[in-house]
Design an enzyme around this catalytic site. Structure first.
Site, PDB file in Angstrom:
ATOM      1  N   ASP A   8       0.816  -1.225   0.000  1.00 31.50           N
ATOM      2  CA  ASP A   8       0.000   0.000   0.000  1.00 31.50           C
ATOM      3  C   ASP A   8       0.848   1.274   0.000  1.00 31.50           C
ATOM      4  O   ASP A   8       0.335   2.376   0.190  1.00 31.50           O
ATOM      5  CB  ASP A   8      -0.899   0.023   1.251  1.00 31.50           C
ATOM      6  CG  ASP A   8      -1.798  -1.193   1.327  1.00 31.50           C
ATOM      7  OD1 ASP A   8      -2.107  -1.755   0.261  1.00 31.50           O
ATOM      8  OD2 ASP A   8      -2.170  -1.585   2.454  1.00 31.50           O
ATOM      9  N   ASP A  10       3.738   3.532  -2.038  1.00 31.81           N
ATOM     10  CA  ASP A  10       4.596   3.707  -3.223  1.00 31.81           C
ATOM     11  C   ASP A  10       5.540   4.899  -3.122  1.00 31.81           C
ATOM     12  O   ASP A  10       6.442   5.046  -3.936  1.00 31.81           O
ATOM     13  CB  ASP A  10       3.780   3.757  -4.528  1.00 31.81           C
ATOM     14  CG  ASP A  10       2.566   4.655  -4.443  1.00 31.81           C
ATOM     15  OD1 ASP A  10       1.540   4.279  -5.011  1.00 31.81           O
ATOM     16  OD2 ASP A  10       2.650   5.714  -3.796  1.00 31.81           O
ATOM     17  N   LYS A 148       9.230  21.923   8.120  1.00 26.98           N
ATOM     18  CA  LYS A 148       8.332  20.754   8.030  1.00 26.98           C
ATOM     19  C   LYS A 148       7.250  20.756   9.121  1.00 26.98           C
ATOM     20  O   LYS A 148       6.224  20.112   8.988  1.00 26.98           O
ATOM     21  CB  LYS A 148       9.145  19.457   8.139  1.00 26.98           C
ATOM     22  CG  LYS A 148      10.014  19.168   6.929  1.00 26.98           C
ATOM     23  CD  LYS A 148      10.687  17.799   7.022  1.00 26.98           C
ATOM     24  CE  LYS A 148      11.772  17.748   8.074  1.00 26.98           C
ATOM     25  NZ  LYS A 148      12.434  16.428   8.156  1.00 26.98           N
ATOM     26  N   ASP A 173      12.467  11.720  13.083  1.00 26.07           N
ATOM     27  CA  ASP A 173      12.708  11.544  14.523  1.00 26.07           C
ATOM     28  C   ASP A 173      12.128  12.676  15.360  1.00 26.07           C
ATOM     29  O   ASP A 173      12.269  12.657  16.588  1.00 26.07           O
ATOM     30  CB  ASP A 173      14.219  11.430  14.801  1.00 26.07           C
ATOM     31  CG  ASP A 173      14.965  12.687  14.425  1.00 26.07           C
ATOM     32  OD1 ASP A 173      14.791  13.165  13.287  1.00 26.07           O
ATOM     33  OD2 ASP A 173      15.706  13.217  15.276  1.00 26.07           O
TER      34      ASP A 173
HETATM   35 MG   LIG Z   1      15.548  14.728  12.134  1.00 24.70          MG
END
Ligand SMILES: [Mg+2]
Length: 220
Positions: A8, A10, A148, A173
């Protein structure tokens, strides 16, 4: 250790520091080497250096400028780029990260690096560790202007590479970053159980975590 529904998935989105590379380099640089050199170069004690740097660190954590070497060079009045080279021998892959990368590329997955690292930090690492050949793209969040942690990063990523979040795996992380990916709809998320080889396992909150990359590629 989670087993992944590889059929599931890709697209594999991967963080760099603490995920593919040992976070020891970064932790040592920011918490030991930089305060030490700051103290030396400004002619103050190590304790005073930490006292001066701490509020700056707290104020800028999670912001894009946190990852920007120009920002820190100006704030600290230090040549941060050159100082980073002084400990570059500590830059290292996490165990079996290269085996994992080779396996997912071989399996035909679309593999994309997404990092908050500044282009300069990215180059410093890519010159020492051969990561680039495994990736279709190496994306620094500085290219988009959003870290991010922010929802706008994910919109910009979608506009840039066009991926299906429901069929994507993201490993990072940093928990606030995983939460940001989850809010965008990325279906498969993994933390990293021990990003820094010199520290013990990390609390990964509500996320399952990668311990051994060799186990993760079982069933691929
Ligand atoms: Mg990192």
């Amino acid at each position: 250790m989670p087993s992944l529904p590889w059929r599931d998935i890709d697209t594999v989105l991967l963080d760099m520091d603490g995920t593919l590379l040992d976070l020891h380099y970064d932790n040592h640089f920011w918490m030991e080497h930089l305060p030490e050199r700051y103290a030396q170069l400004h002619g103050i004690s190590r304790a005073m250096a930490e006292l001066e740097m701490q509020p700056l660190f707290e104020r800028n954590a999670g912001q894009l400028q946190w990852y920007c070497l120009d920002f820190w060079s100006t704030e600290l009045k230090l040549p941060v780029r050159e100082l980073k080279l002084e400990t570059a021998h500590l830059i290292a892959l996490r165990p079996d990260a290269d085996t994992f990368l080779a396996a997912i590329k071989q399996a035909g997955k679309r593999v994309i690096l997404i990092t908050n690292a500044h282009r300069d930090s990215l180059s410093l690492k890519l010159e020492r560790i051969e990561l680039a050949p495994y990736f279709e793209r190496l994306i620094s969040s500085h290219d988009y202007g959003f870290a991010k942690e922010h929802p706008q990063f994910w919109d910009a990523l979608q506009a840039d590479i066009g991926f299906d979040p429901k069929r994507s795996l993201f490993i990072d992380d940093t928990l606030p970053i995983l939460r940001s990916a989850r809010d965008f709809g990325v279906a498969h998320l993994l933390a990293v159980s021990q990003p820094d080889s010199r520290k013990g396992p990390k609390d990964t909150g509500e996320f399952e975590a990668v311990g051994d990359y060799r186990e993760l590629i079982q069933g691929l």
